[in-house]
Each structure stands twice: as structure tokens, then as C-alpha cells.
Design a protein around this motif. Structure first.
Motif, PDB file in Angstrom:
ATOM      1  N   LYS A 241       0.823  -1.213   0.000  1.00 28.90           N
ATOM      2  CA  LYS A 241       0.000   0.000   0.000  1.00 28.90           C
ATOM      3  C   LYS A 241       0.855   1.261   0.000  1.00 28.90           C
ATOM      4  O   LYS A 241       0.391   2.334  -0.401  1.00 28.90           O
ATOM      5  CB  LYS A 241      -0.915   0.010   1.224  1.00 28.90           C
ATOM      6  N   ALA A 242       2.111   1.126   0.419  1.00 28.34           N
ATOM      7  CA  ALA A 242       3.004   2.285   0.432  1.00 28.34           C
ATOM      8  C   ALA A 242       3.277   2.807  -0.978  1.00 28.34           C
ATOM      9  O   ALA A 242       3.669   3.960  -1.151  1.00 28.34           O
ATOM     10  CB  ALA A 242       4.320   1.919   1.118  1.00 28.34           C
ATOM     11  N   PHE A 243       3.050   1.949  -1.984  1.00 24.62           N
ATOM     12  CA  PHE A 243       3.237   2.372  -3.370  1.00 24.62           C
ATOM     13  C   PHE A 243       2.102   3.269  -3.852  1.00 24.62           C
ATOM     14  O   PHE A 243       2.235   3.922  -4.881  1.00 24.62           O
ATOM     15  CB  PHE A 243       3.304   1.143  -4.294  1.00 24.62           C
ATOM     16  N   LEU A 244       0.988   3.276  -3.129  1.00 24.78           N
ATOM     17  CA  LEU A 244      -0.210   3.969  -3.593  1.00 24.78           C
ATOM     18  C   LEU A 244      -0.344   5.349  -2.953  1.00 24.78           C
ATOM     19  O   LEU A 244       0.082   5.549  -1.814  1.00 24.78           O
ATOM     20  CB  LEU A 244      -1.455   3.138  -3.256  1.00 24.78           C
ATOM     21  N   PRO A 245      -0.974   6.290  -3.647  1.00 22.15           N
ATOM     22  CA  PRO A 245      -1.270   7.594  -3.043  1.00 22.15           C
ATOM     23  C   PRO A 245      -2.257   7.422  -1.888  1.00 22.15           C
ATOM     24  O   PRO A 245      -3.042   6.460  -1.878  1.00 22.15           O
ATOM     25  CB  PRO A 245      -1.917   8.385  -4.196  1.00 22.15           C
ATOM     26  N   PRO A 246      -2.243   8.319  -0.895  1.00 20.61           N
ATOM     27  CA  PRO A 246      -3.140   8.197   0.267  1.00 20.61           C
ATOM     28  C   PRO A 246      -4.610   8.034  -0.113  1.00 20.61           C
ATOM     29  O   PRO A 246      -5.335   7.250   0.501  1.00 20.61           O
ATOM     30  CB  PRO A 246      -2.896   9.501   1.032  1.00 20.61           C
ATOM     31  N   LYS A 247      -5.065   8.763  -1.115  1.00 23.43           N
ATOM     32  CA  LYS A 247      -6.466   8.692  -1.521  1.00 23.43           C
ATOM     33  C   LYS A 247      -6.833   7.302  -2.012  1.00 23.43           C
ATOM     34  O   LYS A 247      -7.893   6.761  -1.674  1.00 23.43           O
ATOM     35  CB  LYS A 247      -6.742   9.726  -2.623  1.00 23.43           C
ATOM     36  N   VAL A 248      -5.925   6.695  -2.787  1.00 26.05           N
ATOM     37  CA  VAL A 248      -6.182   5.345  -3.312  1.00 26.05           C
ATOM     38  C   VAL A 248      -6.154   4.328  -2.176  1.00 26.05           C
ATOM     39  O   VAL A 248      -6.925   3.365  -2.169  1.00 26.05           O
ATOM     40  CB  VAL A 248      -5.147   4.981  -4.391  1.00 26.05           C
ATOM     41  N   ARG A 249      -5.280   4.537  -1.185  1.00 26.02           N
ATOM     42  CA  ARG A 249      -5.221   3.626  -0.032  1.00 26.02           C
ATOM     43  C   ARG A 249      -6.552   3.627   0.721  1.00 26.02           C
ATOM     44  O   ARG A 249      -7.047   2.578   1.119  1.00 26.02           O
ATOM     45  CB  ARG A 249      -4.106   4.055   0.924  1.00 26.02           C
ATOM     46  N   VAL A 250      -7.111   4.832   0.903  1.00 24.17           N
ATOM     47  CA  VAL A 250      -8.401   4.947   1.607  1.00 24.17           C
ATOM     48  C   VAL A 250      -9.495   4.222   0.820  1.00 24.17           C
ATOM     49  O   VAL A 250     -10.309   3.497   1.396  1.00 24.17           O
ATOM     50  CB  VAL A 250      -8.770   6.430   1.804  1.00 24.17           C
ATOM     51  N   GLN A 251      -9.516   4.404  -0.501  1.00 23.88           N
ATOM     52  CA  GLN A 251     -10.522   3.740  -1.325  1.00 23.88           C
ATOM     53  C   GLN A 251     -10.379   2.230  -1.248  1.00 23.88           C
ATOM     54  O   GLN A 251     -11.376   1.511  -1.159  1.00 23.88           O
ATOM     55  CB  GLN A 251     -10.381   4.212  -2.787  1.00 23.88           C
ATOM     56  N   LEU A 252      -9.136   1.748  -1.276  1.00 24.82           N
ATOM     57  CA  LEU A 252      -8.895   0.307  -1.179  1.00 24.82           C
ATOM     58  C   LEU A 252      -9.348  -0.233   0.167  1.00 24.82           C
ATOM     59  O   LEU A 252      -9.959  -1.309   0.247  1.00 24.82           O
ATOM     60  CB  LEU A 252      -7.404   0.029  -1.388  1.00 24.82           C
TER      61      LEU A 252
END
Length: 261
Positions: A241-252
Motif C-alpha cells: 500500500k506504500a506504493f499507492l497515493p493516500p487517496k487510493v489507499r483509503v478507497q482500497l
């Protein structure tokens, strides 16, 4: 399909045509000679600058600018976590059966390297080498479109010079000055339009698509190496998840919570 590419080109043409129609006629902006010089010259220069196989491959790569079929990073993380859970419960050898259901050849190759007991450092080297060559092929395609974006305005200027030469040859006839000058400027217009509405934006879109693909594959590499190291699936998930932007992490996270609920 990536509708943004098509919308951008169509809307751009609509605005340009509308701007022409405000104070002029569309027909006077059509010149067969200008099209032949700009389009023909740009294509010819591209074939001179690059080998034929590279140009044909670039045309295939260009289709990615209109495609939106890439797998989302969140889905890739879910697949890697699924493989991690399988490896944790049944062992690494159980991944061989799971690999048969994987459609992505890069991920499948990585899983099979793990199953075969390949040294982790060698696995990383093999996958990162393939990543480097994928990125290099993408750069070739981007470079061709950037070159075409450079060639088309240049041939527009060549067309302008041709038009000016024709105008100067018939300078004794004032009635030919206006049409000759118009053709000269139309050629520059074609070259600039092709470069700034199609070729250079396409090169930029391909760069963006390339970065996205490399990111997805880097997630796969890190996930596979973590599985091989026997790390806990939850730790692997947080690492990826560290590869993803914060917004995408929240959506995931919200999607996962929805599935669990």
C-alpha cells in the motif's frame, strides 16, 4: 477505452474550427499541397530517423493512449495477498497451481521463479531486468512521437519557405501574392496543429501509461519477494500500500471493509 484522449483531440479540433469560422471560411484553410508537405515529410523523416520495426511497434504502443484496460494497483495487491495467504497455508509449492490462473505473464513468471526455489536476489535481478527492458521499449515509442512532434512544425516551415519562394517568383503579379502567402502560412498551421494536438500530447500520455505500468510491476516484484521471504500477508499488504497515493489507499481500505461486511 480511455475516452479522455479522444475527447481531447475532438474538442481541440472543434475549438480550432470554431475559431476559424468566427472570422473566416473553413475552405480556405484546406490545402492539399500543405498536407502533402507536412504529413508526407513528417512520416518520411520518421522512417529516416528510426528503423521500420521500431516505427511499426510505436504504432502498436500508440493504441495504449486510447486504452484503459490496465489492472488497477488495488486489484494487483489483492491478488498478491491471495498468493501470500496460499503460500502461508499450503507452502510455496502450492503457488504452482495458482500460477496457472494468473493472466499477467510478468506476475506468473515471478510466481514460477519462486516455486522453482530460485535465489531471492536472482529473482529480483531477473524481474528488474525485464522491467528495465519494458521501460526501454516504452521510451522508444514515446521518442518516436516526440520526434514527429518536432518534425511536423519543421516541415511546416519548409512548406512556408516553398510558398514564399513561389510568391517571390510571381511578385510581378500582385493578384498571386495573397493566395501564395496564405498557402505558405497554412503549412505552418498544419505542422503546429499536428505537433501540439496529436504527437506531443500522445507522447506525454504514453509516458504516463508507462509510469503506471512500471508501478504495477514494481508492486508485483515487491510482493513476490515478500512472499518468498515468508512474511505475514498483512505486513505484505501494508508494504504494498506504500506504493499507492493516500487517496487510493483509503478507497482500497473502504472496498475491503465492504467485502468483509
Amino acid at each position: 477505452m480511455d475516452i479522455a484522449t479522444i475527447i481531447g483531440i475532438v474538442v481541440g479540433l472543434i475549438f480550432v474550427i470554431s475559431g476559424i469560422l468566427v472570422n473566416g471560411e473553413l475552405t480556405i484553410y484546406f490545402s492539399v499541397a500543405s498536407i502533402l508537405i507536412v504529413v508526407g515529410g513528417t512520416i518520411s523523416a520518421t522512417f529516416v530517423a528510426y528503423p521500420l520495426p521500431k516505427v511499426l511497434e510505436a504504432m502498436k504502443i500508440a493504441s495504449k493512449a486510447f486504452s484503459n484496460k490496465e489492472t488497477e494497483p488495488g486489484i494487483i495487491i489483492s491478488r498478491v495477498i491471495g498468493l501470500a495467504n496460499t503460500a502461508r497455508k499450503e507452502g510455496l509449492l502450492a503457488l504452482e497451481e495458482a500460477a496457472e490462473e494468473i493472466e499477467d505473464t510478468f506476475l506468473q513468471k515471478g510466481v514460477m521463479l519462486i516455486v522453482d526455489g530460485t535465489d531471492p536476489e536472482l529473482v529480483r535481478n531477473l524481474l528488474e531486468t525485464e522491467l528495465a527492458f519494458i521501460e526501454e521499449r516504452h521510451k522508444d515509442g514515446q521518442g518516436i512521437f516526440e520526434a514527429m512532434g518536432t518534425f511536423s512544425p519543421a516541415f511546416g516551415m519548409i512548406g512556408t519557405l516553398i510558398g514564399l519562394i513561389n510568391m517571390l517568383r510571381t511578385l510581378d503579379d500582385p493578384s498571386t501574392i495573397g493566395p501564395s502567402m496564405a498557402v505558405a502560412l497554412i503549412t505552418t498551421f498544419y505542422g503546429s496543429l499536428l505537433a501540439n494536438l496529436i504527437f506531443l500530447p500522445m507522447a506525454n500520455k504514453l509516458k504516463l501509461k508507462s509510469r503506471e505500468e512500471i508501478l504495477r510491476k514494481e508492486i508485483m516484484v515487491e510482493g513476490l519477494l515478500s512472499i518468498q521471504a515468508g512474511e505475514n500477508p498483512r505486513i505484505i499488504e501494508e508494504k504494498l500500500k506504500a506504493f499507492l497515493p493516500p487517496k487510493v489507499r483509503v478507497q482500497l481500505q473502504q472496498k475491503q471493509e465492504g467485502v468483509e461486511a
